[in-house]
Design an enzyme around this catalytic site. Structure first.
Site, mmCIF file in Angstrom:
data_model
loop_
_atom_site.group_PDB
_atom_site.id
_atom_site.type_symbol
_atom_site.label_atom_id
_atom_site.label_comp_id
_atom_site.label_asym_id
_atom_site.label_seq_id
_atom_site.Cartn_x
_atom_site.Cartn_y
_atom_site.Cartn_z
ATOM 1 N N TYR A 271 129.827 -0.804 64.626
ATOM 2 C CA TYR A 271 128.934 -1.703 65.378
ATOM 3 C C TYR A 271 129.593 -3.057 65.588
ATOM 4 O O TYR A 271 129.563 -3.625 66.687
ATOM 5 C CB TYR A 271 127.623 -1.869 64.604
ATOM 6 C CG TYR A 271 126.639 -2.831 65.230
ATOM 7 C CD1 TYR A 271 125.931 -2.476 66.373
ATOM 8 C CD2 TYR A 271 126.405 -4.081 64.661
ATOM 9 C CE1 TYR A 271 125.007 -3.349 66.945
ATOM 10 C CE2 TYR A 271 125.492 -4.957 65.227
ATOM 11 C CZ TYR A 271 124.796 -4.585 66.364
ATOM 12 O OH TYR A 271 123.899 -5.468 66.931
ATOM 13 N N GLY B 166 115.009 -9.052 72.914
ATOM 14 C CA GLY B 166 114.716 -9.137 74.337
ATOM 15 C C GLY B 166 113.297 -9.579 74.639
ATOM 16 O O GLY B 166 113.072 -10.403 75.545
ATOM 17 N N GLY C 281 117.074 -4.865 77.539
ATOM 18 C CA GLY C 281 116.526 -4.681 76.202
ATOM 19 C C GLY C 281 115.251 -5.475 75.987
ATOM 20 O O GLY C 281 114.992 -5.966 74.894
ATOM 21 N N SER D 61 126.203 -10.205 66.937
ATOM 22 C CA SER D 61 125.621 -10.141 65.601
ATOM 23 C C SER D 61 126.574 -10.803 64.617
ATOM 24 O O SER D 61 127.795 -10.774 64.807
ATOM 25 C CB SER D 61 125.390 -8.686 65.198
ATOM 26 O OG SER D 61 125.233 -8.560 63.800
ATOM 27 N N SER D 62 126.018 -11.355 63.556
ATOM 28 C CA SER D 62 126.863 -12.039 62.574
ATOM 29 C C SER D 62 127.769 -11.079 61.812
ATOM 30 O O SER D 62 128.684 -11.518 61.110
ATOM 31 C CB SER D 62 125.993 -12.824 61.583
ATOM 32 O OG SER D 62 125.067 -11.962 60.943
ATOM 33 N N CYS D 63 127.558 -9.767 61.954
ATOM 34 C CA CYS D 63 128.424 -8.804 61.267
ATOM 35 C C CYS D 63 129.820 -8.736 61.888
ATOM 36 O O CYS D 63 130.699 -8.052 61.372
ATOM 37 C CB CYS D 63 127.792 -7.426 61.254
ATOM 38 S SG CYS D 63 127.770 -6.624 62.860
ATOM 39 N N ASN E 224 120.740 -13.137 60.856
ATOM 40 C CA ASN E 224 119.724 -12.120 60.593
ATOM 41 C C ASN E 224 118.393 -12.561 61.196
ATOM 42 O O ASN E 224 117.904 -13.647 60.886
ATOM 43 C CB ASN E 224 119.540 -11.918 59.077
ATOM 44 C CG ASN E 224 120.785 -11.377 58.412
ATOM 45 O OD1 ASN E 224 121.364 -10.411 58.863
ATOM 46 N ND2 ASN E 224 121.202 -12.027 57.343
ATOM 47 N N HIS F 160 116.233 -3.518 58.807
ATOM 48 C CA HIS F 160 116.935 -4.546 58.042
ATOM 49 C C HIS F 160 116.103 -4.946 56.827
ATOM 50 O O HIS F 160 114.970 -4.509 56.653
ATOM 51 C CB HIS F 160 117.226 -5.748 58.942
ATOM 52 C CG HIS F 160 118.244 -5.458 59.996
ATOM 53 N ND1 HIS F 160 117.917 -5.183 61.299
ATOM 54 C CD2 HIS F 160 119.608 -5.379 59.935
ATOM 55 C CE1 HIS F 160 119.021 -4.955 61.997
ATOM 56 N NE2 HIS F 160 120.057 -5.064 61.198
ATOM 57 N N LYS G 147 130.653 -5.101 69.111
ATOM 58 C CA LYS G 147 130.206 -6.460 69.436
ATOM 59 C C LYS G 147 131.384 -7.411 69.657
ATOM 60 O O LYS G 147 131.344 -8.270 70.549
ATOM 61 C CB LYS G 147 129.278 -6.984 68.333
ATOM 62 C CG LYS G 147 127.914 -6.307 68.307
ATOM 63 C CD LYS G 147 127.178 -6.552 69.610
ATOM 64 C CE LYS G 147 125.787 -5.945 69.628
ATOM 65 N NZ LYS G 147 125.095 -6.182 70.910
#
Length: 307
Positions: A137, A17, A11, A108-110, A166, A180, A141
């Site tokens: 998603y 990346g 990525g 990811s923090s989600c 974020n 976002h 993760k």
């Protein structure tokens, strides 16, 4: 990692990346493998197997993912879970098969439950229900984290995971349909300024609290952890500083130089009320962020819209 170590950044053209590649090069690493999606389809199992067998990377940063904001996550739910699972399954498994010394998986923090106590500590993973809009998603993760831990448990692989907050920075996505909040605000205010639009509409009430980290700081933390962290589980990466969407909108408005009004559309969803990472695990290891939010937004705005 040695300066001559063979490092694959999956990525490398995305915001995450590309920031990792830039950080590695600035630190003197010289043997970095890069492949575009047209050169290497990470969703294709055989393509990934052939690539690892031929190139034999020693270290892997797994930053490739299908990403997007609330609209994209909620609209393309099947795509988000399928593509992300396939990418990480292929890269993690082939890293094991080909004896990669160390792999870093970026999440990811989600991944955290929607109503997890704030600030978000690593131990809150899987303690409650996820935010519905990006659940596919997030599940992908979470699977990546658990897969790294499973390969560590069964095969002794040094596979680690990190969870950035974020992010914003160079090579961000400014598409209003799937970007976002921060890049979307920058584009909205900039276009309103050049078109002399009297107002800019922001989704929601403006009350949710969010944390932001410049991608250059995130990359620096990733390289730091690749060299210093070798444990099961994952590490939060963030600034530990939060701001309301309302205050963020006014900050972006001032940086852009827009003189009109801000209208908050309360018929639109707010998302999670608050999302702040507990970064004490990372700071105890000796890493802290360097780029303040106002400074970082000015840098990004200058690079994207002015130069």
């Amino acid at each position: 990692m040695e300066l001559h170590s063979k490092i694959y950044v999956a990525g490398h053209r995305g915001m995450v990346g590309s920031a990792i590649v830039a950080n590695l090069k600035a630190k003197g690493f010289t043997n970095i493998i890069e492949r575009t999606s047209s050169e290497l389809n990470l969703i294709n199992q055989q393509d990934v197997a052939d690539f690892f067998e031929k190139e034999q990377p020693e270290y892997v940063f797994l930053a490739a993912a299908k990403v997007g904001g609330i609209v994209a996550n909620n609209t393309y739910r099947a795509d988000f879970i399928y593509e992300n699972l396939m990418i990480q399954n292929n890269v993690i498994h082939q890293s094991y098969k080909n004896g990669v010394k160390k792999l870093m998986f970026l999440g990811s923090s989600c991944i955290y439950p929607k109503l997890a106590p704030q600030p978000l500590v690593e131990e809150s993973l899987l303690t409650g229900l996820l935010e519905e809009t990006n659940e596919p998603y997030a599940i992908a993760k979470i699977s990546g984290i658990k897969m790294c831990d499973a390969y560590r448990d069964q095969y002794g692989c040094n596979f680690v995971s990190v969870m950035p907050t974020n992010l914003y920075g160079f090579n961000d996505n400014y598409d209003l349909q799937n970007s976002h909040v921060l890049p979307a605000l920058l584009r909205k205010f900039h276009e309103a300024k050049i078109n002399n639009t009297p107002s800019v509409t922001v989704w929601g009430s403006g009350t949710p609290l969010r944390e932001f980290l410049h991608a250059s700081d995130m990359a620096d933390a990733c390289v730091f952890l690749m060299q210093n962290y070798n444990e099961k589980g994952f590490v939060n990466i963030g600034s530990g500083v939060e701001i309301s969407i309302k205050d963020l909108a006014h900050l972006v408005k001032n940086i852009v130089g827009f003189t009109g009004e801000i209208v908050f559309d309360t018929s639109k969803p707010d998302g999670t009320p608050r999302k702040l990472m507990d970064v004490s695990k990372l700071t105890r290891m000796g890493w802290n962020y360097k780029i303040g939010l106002e400074e970082g937004i000015k840098m990004v705005y200058q690079q994207k819209f002015i130069e």
